[in-house]
Design a protein around this motif. Structure first.
Motif, PDB file in Angstrom:
ATOM      1  N   LYS A  18     -37.860 -12.006 -28.013  1.00 16.33           N
ATOM      2  CA  LYS A  18     -39.219 -12.145 -28.552  1.00 16.33           C
ATOM      3  C   LYS A  18     -39.699 -13.597 -28.480  1.00 16.33           C
ATOM      4  CE  LYS A  18     -39.308  -8.126 -31.653  1.00 16.33           C
ATOM      5  NZ  LYS A  18     -38.203  -7.412 -30.990  1.00 16.33           N
ATOM      6  N   ALA A  21     -40.635 -14.308 -24.890  1.00 16.11           N
ATOM      7  CA  ALA A  21     -41.928 -13.702 -24.552  1.00 16.11           C
ATOM      8  C   ALA A  21     -43.074 -14.510 -25.148  1.00 16.11           C
ATOM      9  CB  ALA A  21     -41.974 -12.263 -25.052  1.00 16.11           C
ATOM     10  N   GLU A  56     -37.052  -4.497 -22.555  1.00 14.92           N
ATOM     11  CA  GLU A  56     -37.893  -5.557 -23.124  1.00 14.92           C
ATOM     12  C   GLU A  56     -37.501  -6.928 -22.580  1.00 14.92           C
ATOM     13  OE1 GLU A  56     -39.005  -3.538 -27.429  1.00 14.92           O
ATOM     14  OE2 GLU A  56     -37.209  -4.801 -27.267  1.00 14.92           O
ATOM     15  N   GLN A  59     -38.960  -7.356 -19.163  1.00 12.68           N
ATOM     16  CA  GLN A  59     -40.401  -7.652 -19.212  1.00 12.68           C
ATOM     17  C   GLN A  59     -40.612  -9.149 -19.418  1.00 12.68           C
ATOM     18  OE1 GLN A  59     -42.269  -4.806 -18.549  1.00 12.68           O
ATOM     19  NE2 GLN A  59     -40.204  -3.948 -18.541  1.00 12.68           N
ATOM     20  N   ALA A  60     -39.836  -9.737 -20.335  1.00 10.09           N
ATOM     21  CA  ALA A  60     -39.947 -11.175 -20.586  1.00 10.09           C
ATOM     22  C   ALA A  60     -39.499 -11.988 -19.370  1.00 10.09           C
ATOM     23  CB  ALA A  60     -39.116 -11.550 -21.808  1.00 10.09           C
ATOM     24  N   GLN A  63     -42.226 -12.122 -16.883  1.00  9.39           N
ATOM     25  CA  GLN A  63     -43.223 -13.114 -17.259  1.00  9.39           C
ATOM     26  C   GLN A  63     -42.794 -14.509 -16.823  1.00  9.39           C
ATOM     27  OE1 GLN A  63     -43.372 -11.979 -21.562  1.00  9.39           O
ATOM     28  NE2 GLN A  63     -45.569 -12.010 -21.255  1.00  9.39           N
ATOM     29  N   TYR A  64     -41.519 -14.799 -17.028  1.00  7.92           N
ATOM     30  CA  TYR A  64     -40.996 -16.107 -16.622  1.00  7.92           C
ATOM     31  C   TYR A  64     -41.120 -16.301 -15.112  1.00  7.92           C
ATOM     32  CZ  TYR A  64     -37.647 -19.742 -15.405  1.00  7.92           C
ATOM     33  OH  TYR A  64     -37.064 -20.856 -14.865  1.00  7.92           O
ATOM     34  N   ASN A 102     -49.231  -4.704 -16.156  1.00  8.29           N
ATOM     35  CA  ASN A 102     -48.680  -5.971 -15.679  1.00  8.29           C
ATOM     36  C   ASN A 102     -48.315  -5.900 -14.197  1.00  8.29           C
ATOM     37  OD1 ASN A 102     -48.965  -7.129 -18.180  1.00  8.29           O
ATOM     38  ND2 ASN A 102     -46.839  -6.807 -18.794  1.00  8.29           N
TER      39      ASN A 102
END
Length: 317
Positions: A18, A21, A56, A59-60, A63-64, A102
């Motif tokens: 978290k 993210a 999850e 997903q993070a 993003q990175y 996304n």
């Protein structure tokens, strides 16, 4: 270690995901690799038990990758997680639709338009099954579907989708950043169709709406302003176009060199064409074209409009 997250290694790992993210959301990527690596080691001890947490985490991680210029790798990672995401979020439609959204955004950014089709189909199936029509997630997927058509050179197919989308977003959310973006996309469908007055009407509404809901100095607002300057020039409001370009110029000058400067250059080229200052129009087009080509995939969507503008300038003398 004491406090929240210290009860178990898994809880601590979940907090680290978290935190990673959250760091991605503010473009603070430096600490993300260590946070994600720590969490990954914990979840790898029992992949089936931690199936949701691994989804999850990925997903993070995507993003990175996107934030560090590896959008293609981010797409591949997200697509590879879809079977697990669709299993763990079978009843959690919002999170699942966020994954589809996304992927589609990343594909738009890298101009992978053909690859969007099956992802759109999967998203639409979930929306139909869950009864989420006209939800925020549905509206975002519909916007991306229309944007794909514009990128494919099919503005006439995109326009009715966007007209319906604008009406629904307005009814659902009222004036908002999302509605401003819908209006911009509608104008992008209408401009190549020669519907300059309609495009201008959409942009005249979108520009102040973006300023109010984002900021007058936010990049999306400034880009909308450049599009509005184009529409004003195309509808013969040369003075209005020039005044807006003069207003925007200091904001563009404060940015690093790149795509935004070329977007404003294209607007200036249209204005110079309308003013019959053709030599200046040619220089503006040449400069903008060079920047768009140098930008790689993110510049590709602009090249078609620049080529069409170059032909117009040549035909004018």
């Amino acid at each position: 270690e004491r406090g929240v997250g210290s009860d178990s290694a898994a809880a601590t790992a979940d907090l680290k995901v978290k935190k990673a993210a959250g760091a991605a959301a503010i473009d603070n990527t430096e600490e993300m690799p260590a946070l994600l690596a720590d969490a990954e080691r914990v979840f790898a001890t029992d992949p089936m038990r931690y199936r949701l947490q691994i989804v999850e985490l990925k997903q993070a991680k995507a993003q990175y990758l996107r934030r560090t210029g590896k959008t293609q790798e981010a797409i591949e990672l997200l697509v590879s997680t879809l079977p697990d995401a669709e299993a763990v979020w079978k009843e959690n439609h919002r999170d699942l639709l966020s994954v589809y959204n996304n992927i589609l955004v990343y594909m738009i950014e890298t101009n992978r338009l053909d690859a969007m089709t099956p992802i759109i189909a999967r998203a639409e199936a979930v929306i139909a099954r869950s009864g989420d029509e006209n939800s925020g997630s549905d509206l975002n997927i519909r916007q991306l579907k229309a944007l794909r058509l514009i990128r494919l050179g099919k503005p006439a197919e995109a326009e009715p989708l966007l007209i319906a989308l604008v009406a629904q977003r307005r009814a659902t959310l009222g004036e908002s950043a999302g509605l401003a973006v819908d209006l911009v996309q509608l104008s992008r469908a209408q401009m190549p169709l020669g519907k300059y007055a309609a495009a201008r009407k959409a942009l005249e509404e979108a520009y102040p709406m973006a300023a109010d809901n984002l900021s007058p100095k936010a990049l999306p607002t400034i880009i909308i302003g450049a599009a509005l300057a184009e529409a004003r020039a195309e509808t013969g409001d040369v003075a209005g176009a020039q005044a807006l370009i003069d207003q925007l110029q200091p904001l563009f000058d404060a940015m690093p060199p790149g795509l935004p400067a070329a977007v404003l250059g294209r607007a200036r080229a249209i204005l110079r064409l309308k003013q019959r200052r053709l030599a200046e129009a040619r220089r503006e087009v040449d400069d903008a074209d060079a920047i768009f080509r140098k930008a790689g995939p993110s510049g590709i969507p602009y090249l078609q409009s620049v080529a069409a503008l170059r032909k117009r300038i040549a035909a004018a003398g």
